[in-house]
Motif scaffolding. Structure first.
Motif, short mmCIF file in Angstrom:
data_model
loop_
_atom_site.label_atom_id
_atom_site.label_comp_id
_atom_site.label_asym_id
_atom_site.label_seq_id
_atom_site.Cartn_x
_atom_site.Cartn_y
_atom_site.Cartn_z
N LEU A 78 0.82 -1.22 0.00
CA LEU A 78 0.00 0.00 0.00
C LEU A 78 0.86 1.26 0.00
CD1 LEU A 78 -2.87 -0.99 2.47
CD2 LEU A 78 -2.94 -0.89 -0.02
N SER A 79 2.04 1.20 0.62
CA SER A 79 2.91 2.38 0.62
C SER A 79 3.39 2.69 -0.79
CB SER A 79 4.10 2.16 1.55
OG SER A 79 4.94 1.11 1.07
N HIS A 80 3.63 1.65 -1.60
CA HIS A 80 4.05 1.87 -2.98
C HIS A 80 2.89 2.39 -3.83
CE1 HIS A 80 7.51 -1.25 -2.40
NE2 HIS A 80 7.73 -0.11 -1.81
N VAL A 81 1.68 1.92 -3.50
CA VAL A 81 0.49 2.47 -4.18
C VAL A 81 0.35 3.95 -3.84
CG1 VAL A 81 -2.02 2.41 -4.26
CG2 VAL A 81 -0.74 0.27 -4.26
N SER A 105 10.93 13.26 4.22
CA SER A 105 11.56 14.55 3.92
C SER A 105 11.31 15.53 5.04
CB SER A 105 10.98 15.12 2.61
OG SER A 105 9.61 15.42 2.79
N THR A 106 11.81 16.73 4.84
CA THR A 106 11.64 17.77 5.86
C THR A 106 10.25 18.41 5.77
OG1 THR A 106 12.63 19.37 4.33
CG2 THR A 106 14.09 18.33 5.94
N ILE A 151 -1.05 4.49 6.21
CA ILE A 151 0.02 4.61 5.20
C ILE A 151 0.06 6.02 4.63
CG2 ILE A 151 0.79 3.84 2.92
CD1 ILE A 151 1.22 1.76 5.11
N VAL A 152 -1.10 6.54 4.28
CA VAL A 152 -1.18 7.89 3.70
C VAL A 152 -0.72 8.93 4.72
CG1 VAL A 152 -2.74 9.64 2.78
CG2 VAL A 152 -3.02 7.24 2.11
N LEU A 153 -1.11 8.75 5.98
CA LEU A 153 -0.71 9.69 7.03
C LEU A 153 0.81 9.68 7.24
CD1 LEU A 153 -3.44 9.13 9.79
CD2 LEU A 153 -3.09 11.20 8.44
N ALA A 154 1.39 8.49 7.17
CA ALA A 154 2.81 8.33 7.53
C ALA A 154 3.79 8.67 6.42
CB ALA A 154 3.06 6.89 8.00
N MET A 155 3.30 8.89 5.20
CA MET A 155 4.21 9.11 4.07
C MET A 155 5.14 10.30 4.28
SD MET A 155 2.48 8.16 0.44
CE MET A 155 4.01 8.49 -0.40
N ASN A 156 4.63 11.41 4.78
CA ASN A 156 5.46 12.59 4.97
C ASN A 156 6.44 12.44 6.13
OD1 ASN A 156 4.56 14.25 2.89
ND2 ASN A 156 2.81 14.96 4.06
N LEU A 157 6.09 11.55 7.07
CA LEU A 157 6.93 11.39 8.24
C LEU A 157 8.14 10.50 7.96
CD1 LEU A 157 7.27 11.98 11.29
CD2 LEU A 157 5.99 9.88 11.74
N VAL A 158 7.91 9.30 7.41
CA VAL A 158 9.01 8.35 7.22
C VAL A 158 9.24 7.96 5.77
CG1 VAL A 158 8.81 7.39 9.53
CG2 VAL A 158 7.46 6.40 7.68
#
Length: 300
Positions: A50-53, A152-153, A216-223
């Motif tokens: 799902l992270s790759h999606v 990312s930052t 997954i969507v929430l965590a994308m910007n964090l990690v």
């Protein structure tokens, strides 16, 4: 020591740092709640798929935003809305749809679960990378791809709109987990018995997949999309070293995840290290510590 504390207090006075910490802790808490269920059900790699999606969906969102800006000469309201919401209006529905398809495809006798995850995962990653190269959002395509994959930052440049969206989604995830805790527990440990007891296990499996997609969507910007699975899996595995009951593992996992996220973000801010990688490193360190404690305890 005093200088470090004073530096942290100075950073805490900055609004964007407070936003980043709040969102980071909420994401860590949500990730830990579902992590235990995913590990026990052997669904750990669904996070990777799902992270790759989500990476592919983010690429589509970026391309659409750039195209709309060019067509409207920078006056597109929808393009600005995409930027303000980090593209969630596109990323979240696409990832949710993928979660549903992944679950349905995994039940297909012709395409097994691991093959379905690999198929959707690799396909989305390839499509996303191709789109980002064909329609670059900036001159530094490699940098954009790297920051999307590894974090990312941008977590330190959150607007109040993004914070509110993350807080609402996190509250929904936590509320759903608490409300359906008993059902999720029964489906996690013995799905056949749950079905015999009248529990609609397929529906709750779908619910778990949807919640996972939201996290997954929430965590994308964090990690970043490649490190999200670590945020979900490591706290659960660490708590399982010492605790045996489902409730104690979930509680311990939540505590570990929140502490590691906070420590990782503090270290990242003080030493200018990548946020996502620093948080995952903290999770790995805790896992090693818990493993050593478990090994020593068993010997005694």
């Amino acid at each position: 020591m005093n200088e470090t504390i004073q530096t942290l207090l100075n950073y805490w006075d900055l609004e964007f740092v407070r936003y980043a910490v709040i969102v980071g802790l909420l994401i860590a808490l949500c990730s830990s709640l579902l992590g235990v269920t995913l590990v026990l059900k052997r669904f750990s790699f669904i996070g990777d798929g799902l992270s790759h999606v989500a990476f592919g969906a983010m690429s589509i969102s970026t391309v659409l935003s750039v195209t709309l800006k060019q067509v409207s000469h920078g006056n597109s309201v929808f393009a600005k809305f995409l930027e303000d919401t980090n593209g969630m209006v596109i990323i979240l529905p696409v990832t949710l749809l993928a979660a549903v398809l992944l679950l349905r495809t995994g039940q297909n006798t012709k395409i097994k679960g691991d093959a379905a995850i690999a198929m959707i995962s690799v396909g989305s990653l390839a499509l996303g990378y191709m789109l980002m190269n064909m329609f670059p959002g900036s001159a530094n395509v490699s940098g954009d791809v790297c920051s999307t994959l590894f974090g990312s930052t941008s977590i330190l440049t959150l607007s109040i709109t993004k914070v509110i969206i993350c807080a609402i989604l996190a509250a929904i995830v936590i509320a759903v987990f608490i409300i359906f805790y008993n059902r999720i527990f029964s489906v996690t440990f013995d799905e056949n018995f749950a079905k015999a007891s009248g529990v609609k296990s397929d529906g709750y499996n779908l619910l778990i997949a949807i919640i996972t997609a939201t996290i997954i969507v929430l965590a994308m910007n964090l990690v970043g999309s490649l490190l999200i699975s670590a945020l979900i899996i490591f706290p659960a595995l660490s708590s399982m070293r010492l605790f045996k009951s489902f409730k104690s593992v979930v509680i311990c996992s939540a505590v570990i995840s929140v502490i590691c996220a906070f420590v990782g973000m503090v270290v990242s801010i003080l030493n200018s290290t990548p946020v996502g990688s620093t948080i995952v490193t903290a999770d790995i360190a805790v896992f090693l510590i818990f493993s050593i404690i478990a090994a020593v305890t068993k010997r005694n």
